[in-house]
Write a protein that holds these residues in place. Structure first.
Motif, PDB file in Angstrom:
ATOM      1  N   PHE A 257       0.836  -1.204   0.000  1.00 23.57           N
ATOM      2  CA  PHE A 257       0.000   0.000   0.000  1.00 23.57           C
ATOM      3  C   PHE A 257       0.867   1.250   0.000  1.00 23.57           C
ATOM      4  N   ILE A 258       1.936   1.204   0.825  1.00 20.77           N
ATOM      5  CA  ILE A 258       2.774   2.398   0.918  1.00 20.77           C
ATOM      6  C   ILE A 258       3.502   2.654  -0.398  1.00 20.77           C
ATOM      7  N   VAL A 259       3.956   1.568  -1.061  1.00 23.70           N
ATOM      8  CA  VAL A 259       4.594   1.759  -2.367  1.00 23.70           C
ATOM      9  C   VAL A 259       3.615   2.408  -3.338  1.00 23.70           C
ATOM     10  N   ILE A 260       2.367   1.917  -3.327  1.00 26.24           N
ATOM     11  CA  ILE A 260       1.366   2.516  -4.224  1.00 26.24           C
ATOM     12  C   ILE A 260       1.223   4.007  -3.936  1.00 26.24           C
ATOM     13  N   VAL A 261       1.177   4.351  -2.641  1.00 28.30           N
ATOM     14  CA  VAL A 261       1.002   5.759  -2.280  1.00 28.30           C
ATOM     15  C   VAL A 261       2.191   6.581  -2.757  1.00 28.30           C
ATOM     16  N   VAL A 262       3.399   6.020  -2.648  1.00 23.38           N
ATOM     17  CA  VAL A 262       4.579   6.757  -3.119  1.00 23.38           C
ATOM     18  C   VAL A 262       4.385   7.168  -4.581  1.00 23.38           C
ATOM     19  N   PHE A 263       3.927   6.196  -5.407  1.00 19.59           N
ATOM     20  CA  PHE A 263       3.757   6.531  -6.817  1.00 19.59           C
ATOM     21  C   PHE A 263       2.628   7.521  -7.032  1.00 19.59           C
ATOM     22  N   LYS A 264       1.605   7.444  -6.180  1.00 19.11           N
ATOM     23  CA  LYS A 264       0.500   8.408  -6.334  1.00 19.11           C
ATOM     24  C   LYS A 264       0.940   9.808  -5.921  1.00 19.11           C
ATOM     25  N   ILE A 265       1.850   9.888  -4.954  1.00 16.13           N
ATOM     26  CA  ILE A 265       2.357  11.218  -4.597  1.00 16.13           C
ATOM     27  C   ILE A 265       3.192  11.762  -5.749  1.00 16.13           C
ATOM     28  N   LYS A 266       4.013  10.868  -6.346  1.00 17.06           N
ATOM     29  CA  LYS A 266       4.849  11.300  -7.461  1.00 17.06           C
ATOM     30  C   LYS A 266       4.003  11.830  -8.605  1.00 17.06           C
ATOM     31  N   SER A 267       2.884  11.148  -8.884  1.00 18.58           N
ATOM     32  CA  SER A 267       2.050  11.587 -10.002  1.00 18.58           C
ATOM     33  C   SER A 267       1.127  12.738  -9.594  1.00 18.58           C
TER      34      SER A 267
END
Lengths: 103, 207, 537
Positions: free
Chosen positions: B161-171
């Motif tokens: 979940f945290i990895v997914i959030v990292v990418f969502k913050i990046k985008s």
């Protein structure tokens, strides 16, 4: 489809400072070291160590829930609900162990 | 015909409070899920006090302590990541999230070494050494593998979940104004920590 | 174009094609997806039940072997409980009507709602896969009691995983409803102005969220024990099978209220509408739902009186069980008081609601019989218990489900069914039901044990009566289904408010537009059931 107008009001205002997070962490580490210390060096006080270990664990859990999980700054309903949930679970524990203790 | 009437209380609005409430309700289910295991632990422990004590000597307190500190630290970094994003610093937030994931990996590696040590000693259910143990100690190891295994699974899920959030913050999809997804992942991560806070004394510290 | 221009654009005709259904985020379409899948599995469960009754028509082997019979009653139980009754009213009618009754356009978390239907489908596929793969369907009974469930060669793991996934689906629905009720009520609708159906769903949802995880973890323990040999209930490793029963019933008793409370919510809607009268005792009915949900958590031990549980624990569980009767009786008395001096219009939905009260009364009172310690020793695991819970589940929840179907049919599809045929179907269902299950109560008291494909000769007559009742029931069921399908296809167009109800779903068109309301819904003055033409006393 998504309506943008409610964004401003929809998040809670409070931002926890890094300092507070760090202070919480220091407290949790101290509690951990304390419980390990009591357990390893107080091995002859058996039942007492189990009770203290669980007590310290509960204090740690409360600290995590209150500060890291932000319950302290959330609306009261969150604190009420988690209390109800944990009480319910405690009653489950009591009623089951009651069966085993009275067999 | 095609007039655009929208109710003020529409379910299609972005509603951070609703998703936060939903997350908390989900955490309750997780607490009760593990609660069922703690219930089983309580019963078998009360029936086999001495056997549980003896069996617990097979665990390494220092590894457990190290993992506890690792998880507590990761809880701090994920909480700080939320503060960072709220203050409008996505870079710092992402850095703190990577630190959290690093901690998750460290935790899993330590866990891996602990488990493989048990396997080497033949302490997994069905192995030779295990089969010679008295019943109470068997139950201890059954519970140990089940509870830490399920907890490890939650560590993995929380990390994803945290990895997914990292990418969502990046985008930019998760940002200063819409960070509920980050907060929810953080809540889930804290829950993983919370469970471990109880698992640690119940298995390692009953000396 | 002209055809569309003359008829309102609604949620049914706004988009076409299978993809617009199975990936929809519209709560109404998801409600219908649930309704169709639930009804399908209900019919599968009925077929299995009829096969069991056929086997029991004569003593000895009639149409199946003992092992097949064990698998059939297990599959019947798993399908009826996890795939039909638990999701029936909340997931189908709750999804469709909760947002409309609250005056909003969707649930709070629409994507989660779709996910929960997909989980339902996956769980259903798991359950059905046991028909083909690995050892056949489980033969343990729907309770999956350890240690037998760990030892048997049938495909228990897959059945149990099905129940696990379905439990997850149920949790997500409940979670969604709680958030929706907290966040999306129309301005001015306080908790105490919500329709009683919403209250019932609120209480139900809390049980779904807080009790279901227990069965999740318990079933996971069974799977892990079967697959990895990590035995937590295996007596040869010091495990205690009675602990399994504790864990199982900590969920499965509250689950009975997951099944019953929404039905009570439906009855609380139907009765004031068809008596055109303010509900008697709004708050007692609303709060008794919460009380039932709350007390219902602490009574699970009454399933285990003969299991070897301690006597002291049994006494406590028995007392608590009797407490549940109080809020239930409060509801029944308030419904009857609502009918008193109302302008009663005996339409089919009201008949189903009255049948609910009648059947549920028998089911509830026989529940007190089995809840009493001394009597339970005699009737435990007999047909008395089978009769009791079918009166509660089928006679109660099943009839309320049919009632909801007839009550909201014109709102959902904008058409009306044939009322005469509906009366006949209701009569057949009610008579068939009672002929089918009442003999079971007598058989149980006579001592016929449950879960056997065979029985002693002295039970022959009553078993035959019961089987004949099942045929009448099936005829009624087929007639009802035919009537509803015919109504959907060729029925006359229904008015927006055919029953003169005043809860918010009757303020919008039939079928509702895509976003439920084309203008702000107006709350009735003085509470959700304050009928304007009611005579005040």
């Amino acid at each position: 489809m998504k309506n943008q107008h409610s964004i401003e009001e929809s998040h809670s205002e409070h931002i926890t400072s890094y300092r507070e997070h760090f202070g919480t962490w220091v407290g949790l580490i101290l509690l951990t070291l304390m419980t390990v210390f009591i357990s390893v060096f107080g091995a002859d006080l058996r039942t007492i160590t189990v009770a203290t270990a669980l007590f310290i664990a509960s204090v740690k859990a409360l600290v995590v829930a209150y500060y890291f999980m932000h319950l302290k700054y959330d609306p009261r309903i969150y604190r009420v609900l988690i209390t109800i949930v944990m009480s319910l679970f405690t009653v489950f524990l009591i009623m089951v162990i009651l069966d085993y203790l009275t067999r | 015909m095609n007039h655009h009437f929208t109710l003020p209380n529409s379910g299609h609005n972005y509603d951070a409070k609703a998703s936060k409430m939903g997350m908390w309700l989900f955490l309750y289910t997780e607490l009760i899920l593990f609660g069922g295991l703690f219930l089983v632990y309580m019963v078998y422990r009360s029936l086999n006090q001495d056997a549980f004590l003896l069996a617990s000597f097979n665990l390494n307190v220092w590894m457990g302590t190290a993992n506890t500190i690792v998880l507590l630290t990761s809880s701090m970094t994920v909480a700080m990541a939320i503060s960072a994003l709220q203050k409008g610093d996505p870079k710092k937030s992402i850095f703190l999230l990577w630190m959290t994931i690093l901690a998750a990996l460290v935790f899993l590696v330590v866990k891996y070494f602990e488990w493989s040590a048990k396997f080497e000693h033949g302490l997994f259910p069905g192995m030779d050494h295990f089969n010679q143990l008295p019943n109470g100690e068997k139950l201890y190891f059954n519970l140990y593998f089940f509870m830490t295994g399920l907890h490890g699974l939650h560590v993995i899920v929380g990390g994803i979940f945290i990895v997914i959030v990292v990418f969502k913050i990046k985008s930019g999809k998760v940002n200063k104004d819409r960070y509920q997804l980050l907060e929810n992942s953080g809540l889930y991560w804290h829950l993983v920590d919370l469970i471990w806070i109880y698992l640690f004394p119940l298995f390692y510290l009953i000396h | 174009m002209t055809a569309i221009a003359t008829q309102q654009i609604n949620y049914l005709n706004v988009k076409k094609g299978i993809w617009s259904w199975i990936f929809t985020l519209d709560h109404k379409r998801i409600g219908l997806l649930y309704l169709y899948s639930i009804s399908t599995f209900f019919l599968v469960g009925v077929i299995l039940g009829v096969l069991m009754r056929l086997e029991l028509f004569n003593p000895g082997r009639d149409i199946m072997e003992a092992k097949t019979y064990n698998q059939v009653f297990t599959l019947h139980g798993v399908i009826m409980i996890f795939l039909f009754i638990i999701p029936s009213i909340p997931a189908a009618f709750g999804n469709f009507f909760l947002p409309i009754m609250l005056g909003t356009d969707d649930v709070s978390l629409p994507r989660l709602n779709l996910l929960s239907w997909w989980l339902y489908v996956i769980g259903a596929l798991f359950a059905l896969s046991t028909l083909v793969f690995g050892g056949g369907p489980a033969d343990t009974g729907w309770t999956f009691y350890a240690p037998y469930s760990v030892k048997t060669g049938t495909n228990v793991s897959m059945s149990v995983m099905a129940a696990f996934v379905l439990g997850f689906s149920s949790i997500l629905t409940g979670l969604n409803f709680i958030v929706t009720i907290h966040r999306l009520r129309t301005p001015g609708m306080t908790f105490n102005k919500m329709p009683l159906f919403a209250w019932a769903l609120y209480a139900t949802s809390w049980i779904q969220v807080l009790a279901t995880p227990i069965i999740g973890i318990t079933l996971l323990m069974i799977v892990v024990e079967r697959v990895f040999g990590i035995g937590l209930f295996d007596p040869s490793m010091g495990g205690d099978p009675i602990l399994y029963q504790h864990l199982f019933w900590i969920y499965s008793h509250p689950a009975v209220y997951i099944m019953a409370l929404p039905a009570m919510g439906v009855v609380s809607e139907i009765i004031p509408t068809f008596s055109q009268r303010t509900i008697f005792g709004y708050k007692p009915i609303a709060y008794s739902s919460m009380a039932i949900a709350f007390v219902g958590y602490f009574v699970w031990g009454h399933h285990m009186f003969t299991s070897g549980m301690s006597g002291s624990a049994a006494i406590i569980f028995s007392i608590l069980t009797f407490l549940v009767a109080i809020p239930t009786a409060i509801k029944v008395f308030n419904w009857l008081a609502t009918l008193y001096k109302g302008s009663i219009d005996i339409k089919v939905p009201l008949l189903f609601a009255l049948a609910f009260i009648f059947n549920f009364l028998i089911g509830g009172l026989t529940g007190l019989v089995v809840g009493a310690l001394a009597v339970d020793v005699h009737v435990h695991d007999t047909y008395f218990v089978v009769g009791h819970f079918h009166y509660v589940m089928f006679g109660g929840t099943g009839f309320a489900f049919f009632g909801a179907l007839h009550y909201w049919f014109p709102k959902i599809w904008g058409k009306m069914y044939n009322m005469t045929r509906a009366y006949v179907a209701f009569g057949l269902l009610f008579v068939g039901f009672n002929i089918l299950y009442f003999p079971m109560l007598i058989l149980g008291v006579m001592g016929m044990p449950r879960r056997y494909y065979d029985y002693l000769p002295q039970f022959h007559t009553l078993n035959q009566i019961s089987t004949i009742g099942s045929w009448i029931l099936v005829v009624g069921l087929l007639l009802m289904i035919y009537n509803l399908i015919a109504g959907y296809r060729k029925g006359p167009k229904a008015a927006g408010n055919p029953w003169h109800g005043i809860t918010l779903e009757w303020q919008t068109d039939s079928p509702p537009p895509l976003h439920n309301f084309d203008k702000m819904p107006e709350l009735p003055e003085g509470g959700p059931y304050n009928y304007p033409n009611a005579k005040s006393e």
